[in-house]
Design an enzyme around this catalytic site. Structure first.
Site, short mmCIF file in Angstrom:
data_model
loop_
_atom_site.label_atom_id
_atom_site.label_comp_id
_atom_site.label_asym_id
_atom_site.label_seq_id
_atom_site.Cartn_x
_atom_site.Cartn_y
_atom_site.Cartn_z
N GLY A 12 4.75 -5.06 -15.46
CA GLY A 12 6.18 -5.32 -15.52
C GLY A 12 7.03 -4.43 -14.63
CB SER A 13 6.45 -2.42 -11.57
OG SER A 13 6.08 -3.40 -10.62
NE ARG A 91 -1.92 -18.81 -18.59
CZ ARG A 91 -3.21 -19.08 -18.45
NH1 ARG A 91 -4.00 -18.24 -17.82
NH2 ARG A 91 -3.72 -20.20 -18.91
CG LEU A 93 5.29 -21.63 -15.99
CD1 LEU A 93 6.63 -21.03 -15.60
CD2 LEU A 93 5.06 -21.52 -17.49
CG ASN A 107 7.50 -16.47 -9.11
OD1 ASN A 107 7.20 -15.61 -9.92
ND2 ASN A 107 6.67 -16.90 -8.17
CG HIS A 109 4.34 -15.82 -3.87
ND1 HIS A 109 3.29 -16.08 -4.73
CD2 HIS A 109 3.83 -15.96 -2.62
CE1 HIS A 109 2.21 -16.36 -4.03
NE2 HIS A 109 2.50 -16.30 -2.75
CG ASP A 145 3.59 -19.54 -5.55
OD1 ASP A 145 2.37 -19.32 -5.47
OD2 ASP A 145 4.30 -19.13 -6.48
C1 GRF Z 1 3.36 -7.92 -8.08
O1 GRF Z 1 2.76 -7.79 -6.81
C2 GRF Z 1 3.93 -9.32 -8.19
O2 GRF Z 1 4.40 -9.83 -6.97
C3 GRF Z 1 2.73 -10.07 -8.63
O3 GRF Z 1 2.20 -9.25 -9.66
C4 GRF Z 1 2.29 -7.90 -9.18
C5 GRF Z 1 2.61 -6.97 -10.32
O4 GRF Z 1 3.90 -7.26 -10.74
N1 GRF Z 1 3.04 -11.38 -9.08
P1 GRF Z 1 4.60 -6.38 -11.93
O5 GRF Z 1 4.32 -4.93 -11.66
O6 GRF Z 1 3.96 -6.81 -13.24
O7 GRF Z 1 6.06 -6.73 -11.84
#
Ligand code: GRF
Length: 195
Positions: A12-13, A91, A93, A107, A109, A145
């Site tokens: 979740g960064s 996932r 959708l 989203n 990507h 995407d």
């Molecule tokens: C990121 O590179 C995102 O683009 C991909 O998952 C990776 C981790 O995302 N879909 P996060 O740290 O969970 O936001």
């Protein structure tokens, strides 16, 4: 105030950066963070930031994608989100789910779309010998995407880069791009931008 729900699958960064921007600047309100994985580390980060969370374990539904999505959308609709942000949500959708939020679901990507939709984007860029890579925020439509792009950020591919090196360099830009894309989207600005 625009209500924003965020869906995650892991750390979740990106979600953290979106919540931080909304809480610091007040341009929208983070009303819910949800995940398909009850163990997603991002859920505890969201709770620590004071954001309500939920999870629906997709593994409990097997092949019943519609059943999983019915549970997911029930939680989402309860929070009455104006915008749904997919942030590291892994996932795919169905068109039925997307239809419920089309036009207000974003989203991020990790590639310069339309190049490399789908998975393993950094490995594919390296194998293609690309000089640049990056990330894209786009509106979500039924096709994976492929929705209208809101913004992109680019990074150089450096000699000797591994996929992990490139992923880490792109992630730094994701954290700048997504909050800016959400700010603009909430303000009704749909013009494509590059960071
Ligand atoms: C990121 O590179 C995102 O683009 C991909 O998952 C990776 C981790 O995302 N879909 P996060 O740290 O969970 O936001």
């Amino acid at each position: 105030m625009t209500r924003v729900a965020i869906l995650i699958s892991g750390g979740g960064s990106n979600m953290v950066k979106l919540v931080e921007a909304m809480q610091a600047e007040g341009f929208a309100s983070p009303v819910l963070v949800g995940s398909n994985d009850p163990m997603a580390k991002g859920l505890e980060k969201a709770r620590a930031m004071g954001v309500e969370t939920f999870s629906v374990d997709h593994r409990g539904f097997g092949k019943d994608r519609a059943g999983f999505e019915a549970a997911l959308s029930a939680h989402l609709h309860e929070a009455r989100p104006d915008v749904v942000c997919l942030a590291g949500f892994m996932r795919v959708l169905t068109p039925d789910f997307v239809r419920q939020f089309q036009g207000r679901m974003l989203n991020i990507h990790p590639s310069l779309l339309p190049k490399y939709p789908g998975l393993h984007t950094h490995q594919r860029a390296l194998e293609a010998g690309d000089a640049e890579a990056g990330c894209t925020v786009h509106e979500v439509i039924a096709e994976l995407d492929a929705g209208p792009m809101l913004g992109q950020a680019r990074v150089p591919v450096l000699a000797g880069d591994s996929a992990d090196d490139l992923a880490a360099r792109v992630l730094v830009q994701e954290h700048r791009l997504y909050p800016e894309a959400l700010r603009r989207f909430v303000a009704g600005n749909r013009h494509f931008f590059s960071l």
